[in-house]
Design an enzyme around this catalytic site. Sequence first.
Site, PDB file in Angstrom:
ATOM      1  N   SER A  94      48.013  20.067  10.006  1.00 12.44           N
ATOM      2  CA  SER A  94      49.004  19.696  11.003  1.00 12.44           C
ATOM      3  C   SER A  94      49.752  18.435  10.574  1.00 12.44           C
ATOM      4  CB  SER A  94      48.299  19.471  12.337  1.00 12.44           C
ATOM      5  OG  SER A  94      49.248  19.127  13.281  1.00 12.44           O
ATOM      6  N   GLY A  95      51.083  18.499  10.597  1.00 11.46           N
ATOM      7  CA  GLY A  95      51.897  17.342  10.233  1.00 11.46           C
ATOM      8  C   GLY A  95      52.202  17.272   8.755  1.00 11.46           C
ATOM      9  N   THR A 121      56.645  23.354   9.167  1.00 17.66           N
ATOM     10  CA  THR A 121      57.802  23.804   9.935  1.00 17.66           C
ATOM     11  C   THR A 121      59.089  23.339   9.271  1.00 17.66           C
ATOM     12  OG1 THR A 121      56.448  23.679  11.885  1.00 17.66           O
ATOM     13  CG2 THR A 121      58.804  23.794  12.243  1.00 17.66           C
ATOM     14  N   ASN A 158      50.917  15.019  14.875  1.00 21.70           N
ATOM     15  CA  ASN A 158      52.306  15.345  14.560  1.00 21.70           C
ATOM     16  C   ASN A 158      53.136  15.276  15.847  1.00 21.70           C
ATOM     17  OD1 ASN A 158      54.695  16.464  13.765  1.00 21.70           O
ATOM     18  ND2 ASN A 158      53.834  18.412  13.046  1.00 21.70           N
ATOM     19  N   SER A 217      54.409  19.089  16.730  1.00 19.84           N
ATOM     20  CA  SER A 217      53.414  20.011  16.201  1.00 19.84           C
ATOM     21  C   SER A 217      53.630  21.412  16.767  1.00 19.84           C
ATOM     22  CB  SER A 217      52.036  19.497  16.584  1.00 19.84           C
ATOM     23  OG  SER A 217      51.078  20.353  16.057  1.00 19.84           O
ATOM     24  N   SER A 218      53.607  22.403  15.867  1.00 18.72           N
ATOM     25  CA  SER A 218      53.759  23.789  16.334  1.00 18.72           C
ATOM     26  C   SER A 218      52.467  24.186  17.021  1.00 18.72           C
ATOM     27  CB  SER A 218      54.008  24.722  15.165  1.00 18.72           C
ATOM     28  OG  SER A 218      54.966  24.185  14.307  1.00 18.72           O
ATOM     29  N   GLY A 239      48.836  24.320  11.483  1.00 13.31           N
ATOM     30  CA  GLY A 239      48.020  23.909  10.347  1.00 13.31           C
ATOM     31  C   GLY A 239      46.566  23.690  10.725  1.00 13.31           C
ATOM     32  N   GLU A 250      43.296  22.110  11.730  1.00 12.12           N
ATOM     33  CA  GLU A 250      43.213  20.955  12.628  1.00 12.12           C
ATOM     34  C   GLU A 250      41.777  20.508  12.823  1.00 12.12           C
ATOM     35  OE1 GLU A 250      46.853  21.431  15.769  1.00 12.12           O
ATOM     36  OE2 GLU A 250      44.920  22.226  16.332  1.00 12.12           O
TER      37      GLU A 250
HETATM   38  N1  LIG Z   1      60.825  17.374   3.879  1.00 13.23           N
HETATM   39  C1  LIG Z   1      60.751  16.477   4.831  1.00 13.23           C
HETATM   40  N2  LIG Z   1      61.624  15.455   4.852  1.00 13.23           N
HETATM   41  C2  LIG Z   1      61.555  14.531   5.833  1.00 13.23           C
HETATM   42  N3  LIG Z   1      60.654  14.527   6.831  1.00 13.23           N
HETATM   43  C3  LIG Z   1      59.760  15.531   6.860  1.00 13.23           C
HETATM   44  C4  LIG Z   1      59.767  16.566   5.882  1.00 13.23           C
HETATM   45  N4  LIG Z   1      58.765  17.409   6.174  1.00 13.23           N
HETATM   46  C5  LIG Z   1      58.163  16.931   7.286  1.00 13.23           C
HETATM   47  N5  LIG Z   1      58.765  15.807   7.705  1.00 13.23           N
HETATM   48  C6  LIG Z   1      58.393  14.971   8.873  1.00 13.23           C
HETATM   49  O1  LIG Z   1      57.092  15.297   9.249  1.00 13.23           O
HETATM   50  C7  LIG Z   1      57.005  15.748  10.592  1.00 13.23           C
HETATM   51  C8  LIG Z   1      55.971  16.872  10.712  1.00 13.23           C
HETATM   52  O2  LIG Z   1      56.371  17.991  10.003  1.00 13.23           O
HETATM   53  P1  LIG Z   1      56.151  19.467  10.535  1.00 13.23           P
HETATM   54  O3  LIG Z   1      56.428  19.553  11.978  1.00 13.23           O
HETATM   55  O4  LIG Z   1      56.880  20.360   9.643  1.00 13.23           O
HETATM   56  O5  LIG Z   1      54.613  19.641  10.324  1.00 13.23           O
HETATM   57  P2  LIG Z   1      53.769  20.960  10.428  1.00 13.23           P
HETATM   58  O6  LIG Z   1      53.102  21.136   9.129  1.00 13.23           O
HETATM   59  O7  LIG Z   1      54.602  22.055  10.899  1.00 13.23           O
HETATM   60  O8  LIG Z   1      52.690  20.575  11.496  1.00 13.23           O
HETATM   61  P3  LIG Z   1      52.003  21.476  12.617  1.00 13.23           P
HETATM   62  O9  LIG Z   1      50.976  22.281  11.954  1.00 13.23           O
HETATM   63  O10 LIG Z   1      51.443  20.487  13.543  1.00 13.23           O
HETATM   64  O11 LIG Z   1      53.076  22.269  13.204  1.00 13.23           O
HETATM   65  C9  LIG Z   1      58.381  16.219  10.903  1.00 13.23           C
HETATM   66  O12 LIG Z   1      58.638  16.091  12.268  1.00 13.23           O
HETATM   67  C10 LIG Z   1      59.245  15.292  10.064  1.00 13.23           C
HETATM   68  O13 LIG Z   1      59.463  14.104  10.748  1.00 13.23           O
HETATM   69 MG   LIG Z   2      54.763  23.127  12.556  1.00 13.48          MG
END
Ligand SMILES: Nc1ncnc2c1ncn2[C@@H]1O[C@H](COP(=O)(O)OP(=O)(O)OP(=O)(O)O)[C@@H](O)[C@H]1O
Ligand SMILES: [Mg+2]
Length: 1107
Positions: A110-111, A115, A160, A163-164, A390, A392
């Site tokens: 997660s994070g 996404t 996050n 977070s999805s 992700g 967790e």
């Molecule tokens: N390529 C990137 N460039 C800039 N910031 C990023 C990038 N990827 C992620 N982030 C930052 O990290 C945060 C978390 O990313 P994201 O929501 O994609 O995580 P996730 O893997 O989908 O987590 P979860 O499993 O909780 O959904 C985003 O809100 C963003 O601020």
């Molecule tokens: Mg996500």
Amino acid sequence: MAKMEVKTSLLDDMIGVGDMVLLEPLNEDSFINNLKKRFDHNEVYTYIGSVVISINPYRSLPIYTPEKVEEYRNRNFYELSPHIFALSDEAYRSLRDQDKDQCILITGESGAGKTEASKLVMSYVAAVCGKGAEVNQVKEQLLQSNPVLEAFGNAKTVRNDNSSRFGKYMDIEFDFKGDPLGGVISNYLLEKSRVVKQPRGERNFHIFYQILSGASEEFLCKLKLERDFSRYNYLGLDSARVNGVDDASNFRTVRNAMQIVGFMDHETQSVFEVVAAVLKLGNIEFKPESRANGLDESKIKDKNELKEICELTGIDQSVLERAFSFRTVEAKQEKVSTTLNVAQAYYARDALAKNLYSRLFSWLVTRINESIKAQTKVRKKVMGVLDIYGFEIFEDNSFEQFIINYCNEKLQQIFIELTLKEEQEEYIREGIEWTHIEYFNNAIICDLIENNQTGILAMLDEECLRPGTVTDDTFLEKLNQVCATHQHFESRLSKCSRFLNDTSLPHSCFRIQHYAGKVMYQVEGFVDKNNDLLYRDLSQAMWKANHSLIKALFPEGNPAKINLKRPPTAGSQFKASVATLMKNLQTKNPNYIRCIKPNDKKAAHIFNEALVCHQIRYLGLLENVRVRRAGYAFRQPYEPCLERYKMLCKQTWPHWRGPARAGVEVLFNELEIPEEEFSFGRSKIFIRNPRTLFKLEDLRKQRLEDLATLIEKIYRGWKCRTRFLLMKKCQIVIASWYRRYAQQKKYQKIKSSAVTVQSYIRGWKARKLLRELKHLKRCNEAATVIAAYWHGTQARRELKRLKEEARRKHAVAVIWAFWLGLKVRREYRKFFRANAGRKIYEFTLQRLMQKYFLEMKNKMPSLSPIDKNWPARPYLFLDSTHKELKRIFHLWRCKKYRDQFTDQQKLIYEEKLEASELFKDKKALYPASVGQPFQGAYLEISENPKYKKLKDAVDEKIIIAEVVNKINRANGKAASRIFLLTKNNVLLADQKSGTIKSEVPLGDVTKVSMSSQNDGFFAVHLKEGSEAASKGDFLLSSDHLIEMATKLYRTTLSQTKQKLNIEISDEFLVQFKQDKVCVKFIQGSQKNGNIPTCKRKNNRLLEVAVP
Ligand SMILES: Nc1ncnc2c1ncn2[C@@H]1O[C@H](COP(=O)(O)OP(=O)(O)OP(=O)(O)O)[C@@H](O)[C@H]1O
Ligand SMILES: [Mg+2]
């Protein structure tokens, strides 16, 4: 013009190594150091072969610009530095060009940035695939589905901020050209428990905060909501606001996205109504109430909130209230109703809120799918993008984490299977021998969870379905029995437990050693959440709602469709959908993005080595590299390999004419690379050790330097020679120009001297010639003058002689003529005097008359009697004749004119003639009457039924029937009367009724008086002593005075053979009864227009003012 392609390689300007396969030596430290080095230089992407490792930078980097998209477009994977765009491009191109369905698997905790990565992939594909209005709309809808789903399915967690809380798999569908056609989204298990309760520091789903911050006052009022977060029990308060997140503006984005995706206004409205209802459900509170039978019952504390929910959703308030107080159990034909205590009522309320929200979310996904589904039925190519929650590990992990982590476990499994499979397949495809590699296979953990007999999910289902008391503890007991021996399962009380003394493991928990680490699960709530029960009374109440969306969300509430079978449990549903997903993924070509989280602080620039190390370990990345390197660390198709290293061998430099593979063979032989270091595949060269590759790279670098020196040398030589040649050429040009200039100067000097000398000589010669010519001219002039004088004298002498001769000849002729005339006159004088004079006179006169008449014939005027034209007189002596002729002609043409008349016309003209004789030059009114035809009967007495009586009373022929004004003797005012003239009488009748007022025989009319002016007044004088005269004379006025007077005159004449006396005078006397009154006409003003006015001045005077 095609852009000039610059062939580059991943190996150019590399920071650390861009592909971990090339890492030397390969161990955990070097792996992490390499990642860190790259991360510190803003290189967040690194490859392991075709797998992309992505480290979340937690800040926006300028590497996703449209220019970057262009840079990576249509480039080979290893051509540029590692990037998510390279992977996207590779996947898109092999989908489009090789017809291979693709899937992009994004994993990480997660994070870690899954996404974001999925959105980057989608936006890259959208940017490079086809264009056009329709395609753009599809793209826009696909991209805009993200903000909608994120608003409803994402939330801030401690890991996050976005977070999805659901799993998402999206199939993007393309046609054969690679243009997007549409898409299908599948969603996996939303973490719905978040709706009613959030752990500390976390928030509910974004949409709740977005509505309250972003909706207008009016909209909030419509939804019966208040802006204050603290009003709602379901909203965790400690972190209601998230730094850097603008809920209000996100709300606008979401609404806009919903519109683009195709939500109708009423659908959007319904969705927000459901969200509002969920939020308000949390505010319903219960209080205990004891009943007589000793059972506890709950009661709603404040019904206001309930009332508003019911208004919002169209549910009958009493139905919902009952559903919160009772529970009906139906078994076979029996229905048993039990009351709910306070705890059960709260449970029912929360269950309803969770169900409402999670069903709304599934409905949203279905609705979006409806909008974005491909419109055509053509064969589609598919690119799947998987962005699932992700892995967790929280402090308290419950059923949701268990499910999420199970899903990640399965993804890891498919990663292992597919990477190895692909590697193996490539070796087979290329005809290279395969050596087996040891790696950790997590199939055993998957089995622990999903095994149909002994898996944890199966145990949970068994417990849920078992009759008797079932609690979370009985479930744990069961696990302790069945899974105790499993090496990845840990529990305090399991059989012959190894953890009896492990105090870190509470009694109410079990622990699983996941591939990504140990996770301790609180068993509390597992059974409930797996059952996912909603009391039937509630679903029925929802189904009864007068709200189409809510009704559709609870189809099982329809009493007609009562199904006594238990619905599948949440766990088994999830297991089935994950199995389908895995099957689906296996049919596609996988592309991996493995996301890594650099720190736990959501902060940029921090690289926590321990955290990264942990992730690398459980993701098995090192093993991944090892597998990749087990056989050969590096592989490359022959063509780019030869292109890159051909300068290292004379035979291949600068051009190799044969097949690329042969070229590479020659090259490697020449470089004396040991045979065990490489292998020739069918289309690729495989290099066993990175060292060999680096040696090649070093040699290339060296050679490039040599080549650069060579190029420089040749360039310098070329440049000097070119300069020399240029200078030489310039020198020749300058010399030739100078010579030309000097010669030109010299020539001009000589030329000007010659011209001077020449001009002197010419001047001298010319002057000499001039002198001679002048002398000659003077001689000529003198001779001419002398000759002229001589000729003049001669000519004058001759002229004088000729004149003399002519005078003499003329004198002779005159004298002769006189003499002849005298002789003739003397001889003929006697005859001429007697006859010729008169004859000539008569003849002349005759000729003149003849000429006059012939001319008159041609100039005759027209036959109209009123034509005044007459030609002018030509000779004075014809004056009287001319006038007589004019008179005769006029009389003749008048006769001609009269001959055309009918008898009736004759009568009319006679009357007109009479009028002319009576009034011409006497009455000013006369000229105006000439043009008006005399009609007599102006009133149609016989036709108008009103006058029938009048008509009957008058049996004679009516000569005049007209409306006249009778002047009142007393005041001079006028009154309308009908004036009738018959052969014998004059009658006056009332205009309205037609009653006869007076009748006067013509014999009694003595005189008619009128003025000389332009008025229609006239007086009819009556014979004194006659019967009619008793009332006095009549003073009348008429528009047709001339006609009336003429007709009266003529009729009187024909009847009485006496001429009626017509007096024309501006002052006359009228007998009114006894008195005689003088009527006097004066010139009046034009006050009343052209109408004369009559006024009684005194007893003796009536004054008529004529304008
Ligand atoms: N390529 C990137 N460039 C800039 N910031 C990023 C990038 N990827 C992620 N982030 C930052 O990290 C945060 C978390 O990313 P994201 O929501 O994609 O995580 P996730 O893997 O989908 O987590 P979860 O499993 O909780 O959904 C985003 O809100 C963003 O601020
Ligand atoms: Mg996500």
